[in-house]
Design an enzyme around this catalytic site. Sequence first.
Site, PDB file in Angstrom:
ATOM      1  N   ASN A   9       0.866  -1.181   0.000  1.00  0.00           N
ATOM      2  CA  ASN A   9       0.000   0.000   0.000  1.00  0.00           C
ATOM      3  C   ASN A   9       0.901   1.228   0.000  1.00  0.00           C
ATOM      4  OD1 ASN A   9      -1.591   2.205   0.540  1.00  0.00           O
ATOM      5  ND2 ASN A   9      -2.860   1.144   2.056  1.00  0.00           N
ATOM      6  N   SER A  53      28.890  -3.572  -5.390  1.00  0.00           N
ATOM      7  CA  SER A  53      28.330  -4.106  -6.634  1.00  0.00           C
ATOM      8  C   SER A  53      28.219  -5.627  -6.614  1.00  0.00           C
ATOM      9  CB  SER A  53      29.187  -3.664  -7.819  1.00  0.00           C
ATOM     10  OG  SER A  53      30.550  -3.985  -7.590  1.00  0.00           O
TER      11      SER A  53
HETATM   12 CA   LIG Z   1       3.345   1.863   2.433  1.00  0.00          CA
HETATM   13 CA   LIG Z   2       6.022   3.346   0.004  1.00  0.00          CA
END
Ligand SMILES: [Ca+2]
Ligand SMILES: [Ca+2]
Length: 596
Positions: free
Chosen positions: A227, A282
């Site tokens: 989210n 790296s």
């Molecule tokens: Ca979030």
């Molecule tokens: Ca975020």
Amino acid sequence: MNERTTPMWDHVFSGETRVEMAREMASSVIVFLLSLLLVSLPLTESKFPFPLSDLNGGTNCAACSVLLGLADQLAEIYNETIADSMSRFCNYLPNGFKEACTILVEEYGPSIIALIEEKETPDTACYGIGFCKHQTGAMCHLFPLPSNSLSSYDEKVRVDHLIKMATRARGRPLSFPKLCSYPVIKEICDIIDIFANDHEPLIDVDGDGFSDTYRFRGAYWRGKDCNDIDKQVYPGRSSTDDAIFDTNCNGIMGIDPSTRMTYEEQWCNGTVPMGTVVLGDSAGAHFHIPPSWLTAKELNIDTFSDLLMILENEFDWPMLSFTTGYESTSKWPMSIQGPMESIYSKMRGLNRCNHRDFQNIAVNGARSSSMKDTIVKSFARHKLIDKPAMISLELIGNDVCNGHHDLDHMTTPEEYFKNMHATLEYLDNLLPQGSVILPVGLADGRILYDTLKDHIHPIGNTRGDVTYSTFYDYLNCLEVSPCFGWMNSNGTWRNLTSERAMELTNTLNKLVTTTNYTNIKVYLMPQPLKEVFSNWKGDPADLIEPVDGFHPNQLSNALIANITWHTLQKLYPQVIPPVNPFNHLIEAKFGNQGGY
Ligand SMILES: [Ca+2]
Ligand SMILES: [Ca+2]
Ligand SMILES: *[C@@H]1O[C@H](CO)[C@@H](O)[C@H](O)[C@H]1NC(C)=O
Ligand SMILES: *[C@@H]1O[C@H](CO)[C@@H](O)[C@H](O)[C@H]1NC(C)=O
Ligand SMILES: *[C@@H]1O[C@H](CO)[C@@H](O)[C@H](O)[C@H]1NC(C)=O
Ligand SMILES: *[C@@H]1O[C@H](CO)[C@@H](O)[C@H](O)[C@H]1NC(C)=O
Ligand SMILES: *[C@@H]1O[C@H](CO)[C@@H](O)[C@H](O)[C@H]1NC(C)=O
Ligand SMILES: *[C@@H]1O[C@H](CO)[C@@H](O)[C@H](O)[C@H]1NC(C)=O
Ligand SMILES: [Ca+2]
């Protein structure tokens, strides 16, 4: 609006900037040109992907020689003129890059054709068109020098003559191409620069340090934000009340009607969940340039299909790396092959509550100073509300690698002690109790030269004319080598570099045995590459990245993961968390837990 804008840029830039950007993208072949020899990249501490030495033309010179070398080999393979093979090459590139490539060919083509007709080589032609400059020492060359009449001249006279020939063919004088200062290209250089100086996800709407897009240090690097407009929701959060929302993005949520407990409470609380993190260079980020890009006879219309993604991931493959890998190489068959094993996938195997709880905080070119100053600060973890983490701290070479011909650019043991100590103290303050740090010392890079010196580099594949020994010295001639000391035909330098690397590893040992921390436990890990090479029954060259001749390749990454895990079991079994007895129930109820 120009159609060439990618969706990714759409997110970030709007209105006028986006129009500008669309224009930039068309010229981003320049990014590609410069980046092709991005072996130079691990050297720079913060700039991507425009380092660097300008000496003798530096990166521009290297990119020019490689690209013209490919065109020259294509001409031989397809029995066509260099003019045709240059357009062939441009046509292999993805849209946007293709057009920009064509513009470059229109600009420099006539000169190149004239020079190649005079039996000049890609290297000397690049001097003619000004990408390479004759400044110090002898002319730098990757391919064997031409044996034409010009070669008998003094080098200065010879370069002047090449420039005259190129200018005549072009009909107007050449100006020295400083690509990043071209008005059209400057902006893209700046944007990539800004983005790469900051090692956090570029697209992170809620600012919690996690992204729901993959590239630009997004979900390929750190577990995907389920989210991105709620900063209380992200992977690694400690949570038992996921009744309605999945607040830690592990795919486990809801209430078990028979017990009225949340599944998170029932199947995760009481187990020992733990995130998996790498702080490193790296090698930790898994730098890889597809060898097919530099192998003339393998070039075709599909070769560069992953080009944009690769640029937007800084040439790194964290989702296939030994610490945070979670994908299969079969997703990018044109660009990378080999097995995938990782610490994260083993940790997830032990406890499915760990799903998506990983962070790859590794940066090309990282050394102990940049780790302490900037890189470690981009690590997202809250002491009080997140789960503990197991953190690999690996800086296996850049403290002794540099593009300069002296020892002064190597980190001293005193500096190294201070830097690593500061990093550990920072982590001690940042991390939840129970977190574990696994620092590892430096590698002995002499294995590179010893293994590869007489092998043929992909760019020499058509004619068998470029060995790694030549390739390494060429990068040093231009001062664009990721490791002057180890990638060097001079054995004295290789030994000096290893000596300092050993001193630093001893310093790390001393640091770990003489300091105590409050929240974290620190366990020194032996350098796994030694075991990777000594266990390998085949050709050791199978373990090294073919294009840069420097990094551990996909196979090595898988072997490093297995060896590291095995070492933990042997030396520090207490740091490996117990198996979650509810794994099968989680799997039955939540399947792939929302994938990645
Ligand atoms: Ca979030
Ligand atoms: Ca975020
Ligand atoms: C290459 O092309 C030229 C003219 O186009 C032709 O004469 C020659 O036979 C060709 N060579 C090969 C090896 O096919
Ligand atoms: C989680 O487990 C710990 C100990 O196992 C317990 O003290 C705590 O109350 C549990 N939390 C919840 C919300 O169930
Ligand atoms: C190798 O490098 C060392 C240190 O710079 C130098 O003294 C020596 O002359 C070099 N050897 C050769 C063969 O170039
Ligand atoms: C480098 O070190 C190795 C092993 O210590 C030694 O055998 C070799 O002679 C050294 N080479 C040079 C050029 O000093
Ligand atoms: C670290 O802890 C050990 C045991 O608690 C103690 O003996 C030692 O003196 C401590 N070392 C430092 C540097 O504080
Ligand atoms: C890593 O270890 C696993 C489990 O022991 C094994 O199945 C796998 O083949 C190993 N991978 C490699 C690349 O050796
Ligand atoms: Ca959850």
